[in-house]
Design an enzyme around this catalytic site. Structure first.
Site, PDB file in Angstrom:
ATOM      1  N   VAL A  37       0.838  -1.200   0.000  1.00 54.77           N
ATOM      2  CA  VAL A  37       0.000   0.000   0.000  1.00 54.77           C
ATOM      3  C   VAL A  37       0.873   1.249   0.000  1.00 54.77           C
ATOM      4  O   VAL A  37       0.567   2.229  -0.693  1.00 54.77           O
ATOM      5  CB  VAL A  37      -0.977  -0.011   1.194  1.00 54.77           C
ATOM      6  N   CYS A  52     -10.748  -1.668   3.667  1.00 52.99           N
ATOM      7  CA  CYS A  52     -10.853  -1.753   2.204  1.00 52.99           C
ATOM      8  C   CYS A  52     -12.219  -2.250   1.745  1.00 52.99           C
ATOM      9  O   CYS A  52     -12.796  -1.718   0.788  1.00 52.99           O
ATOM     10  CB  CYS A  52      -9.740  -2.622   1.639  1.00 52.99           C
ATOM     11  N   HIS A  86     -11.082  -6.662  -4.548  1.00 53.09           N
ATOM     12  CA  HIS A  86     -12.117  -7.234  -3.686  1.00 53.09           C
ATOM     13  C   HIS A  86     -13.463  -7.176  -4.416  1.00 53.09           C
ATOM     14  O   HIS A  86     -13.785  -6.177  -5.071  1.00 53.09           O
ATOM     15  CB  HIS A  86     -12.247  -6.428  -2.386  1.00 53.09           C
TER      16      HIS A  86
END
Length: 344
Positions: free
Chosen positions: A14, A130, A242
């Site tokens: 990240v 997230c 995701h």
């Protein structure tokens, strides 16, 4: 007008993405500093066409730094974010350490930008989980029109949500399966290659996992405390992106066509919803993209005023790095922060 920005945890997945996005979006920087633990000191990371040498967090002076974007984990954030904030540097924290603190705003700029005004109490702003971030981007415009009562969500979360170790484990196990080597599970509780694991983060007393609890608590904090939400969070053998199957019950009538039109106009959303083979988004197409994609929008025939949706996003970007940079942009756009150092 340029700001001095420190990226803490710059050597992680990240952290590197944060550096990429700061440069891609042309954030007004006078200087960017890459920080990490002492063992990473001297490691080189990229910022555009520049190479930055990583400095040690524990010896860095933040007094002339304007913004610190933290992606170094909850324990480090708990120790360092308050210290950094007291030096007059605004912390945008990607960990869960301060998300549920009533004095720390939890922000997704497309969803609750006005909440950012409260950052000055601790000089800390929290980035959501997230899986929550992408979901609320899609839910907010629908909530504004039809008022959400209840959400049922099942997530399909990529291994990059567990960091570099998660990605490495999927790669190593997949290779082991093909060459008939033993398959070892180290990062995850069970084998992840060619498998799915209904377990992310620790178990809680009621049988839910902390990842599932986060989605409930964060949705209530950012969107509406009256929304009821239940989640099942699943790790899947996908490297990046995701996905979420979401069932939403509304107080007011709303059709699938109306929802599609609303979402097409909503900030951060991209509707890809053709009722044909391949007329939807999968995680592989979301990787490297900024949008939250919505597909498979349809009415739920078992409930009044209810819709089903499929929501997909790059978890390293909108779920983490992009959202953090957007928060920094919001601070600048609203004039809530000024550079400590005036340009010569």
């Amino acid at each position: 007008m340029g700001f001095k920005v420190a990226v803490v945890g710059a050597t992680g997945n990240v952290g590197r993405e944060m550096l990429n996005i700061l440069e891609e979006r042309g954030f007004p920087v006078s200087e960017v500093v890459a920080l990490a633990s002492r063992r990473s000191q001297g490691t080189e990371v990229s910022f555009g066409d520049k190479t930055l040498k990583v400095k040690a967090l524990d010896t860095y002076d933040f007094s002339d730094t304007d913004i610190a974007i933290m992606s170094a984990g909850g324990n480090i954030s708990k120790e360092w974010s308050p210290k950094i904030g007291k030096q007059g540097c605004v912390v945008i924290d990607n960990s869960s350490a301060f998300r549920y603190d009533p004095e720390v705003p939890l922000i997704v700029p497309e969803v609750n930008p006005d909440a950012i005004e409260g950052f000055s109490k601790k000089n800390i702003i929290a980035n959501p989980n997230c899986s929550t971030a992408q979901m609320v981007v899609a839910l907010k415009p629908l909530h504004d029109v039809a008022t959400i009562k209840r959400v049922v969500v099942a997530t399909y979360q990529s291994v990059s949500g567990a960091g570099k170790e998660g990605m490495d484990e999927l790669f190593t196990q997949t290779r082991a399966v093909f060459v008939a080597d033993p398959v070892e599970a180290k990062k995850f509780t069970k084998r992840i290659a060619f498998n799915v694991i209904p377990h992310i983060d620790v178990f809680m007393e009621d049988g839910s996992t902390k990842e599932e609890w986060k989605m409930v608590a964060e949705t209530k904090k950012m969107l509406d405390p009256k929304i009821k939400l239940t989640a099942t969070c699943v790790r899947v053998p996908v490297f990046i992106g995701h996905s979420e199957a979401v069932n939403v019950e509304f107080e007011k009538p709303i059709t699938a066509d109306e929802a599609r039109d609303i979402l097409r106009e909503a900030p951060g959303c991209l509707v890809i919803d053709k009722r044909e083979d391949g007329g939807y988004i999968t995680p592989i197409e979301s990787a490297g993209e900024d949008a939250t994609y919505i597909s498979r929008i349809r009415e739920d025939s078992t409930l009044d005023n209810a819709l089903n949706m499929w929501i997909v996003s790059d978890n390293l970007r909108k779920g983490a790095a992009l959202n953090a940079v957007q928060i920094a942009e919001l601070l600048v756009e609203r004039g809530l922060i000024q550079p400590k150092k005036k340009a010569a």
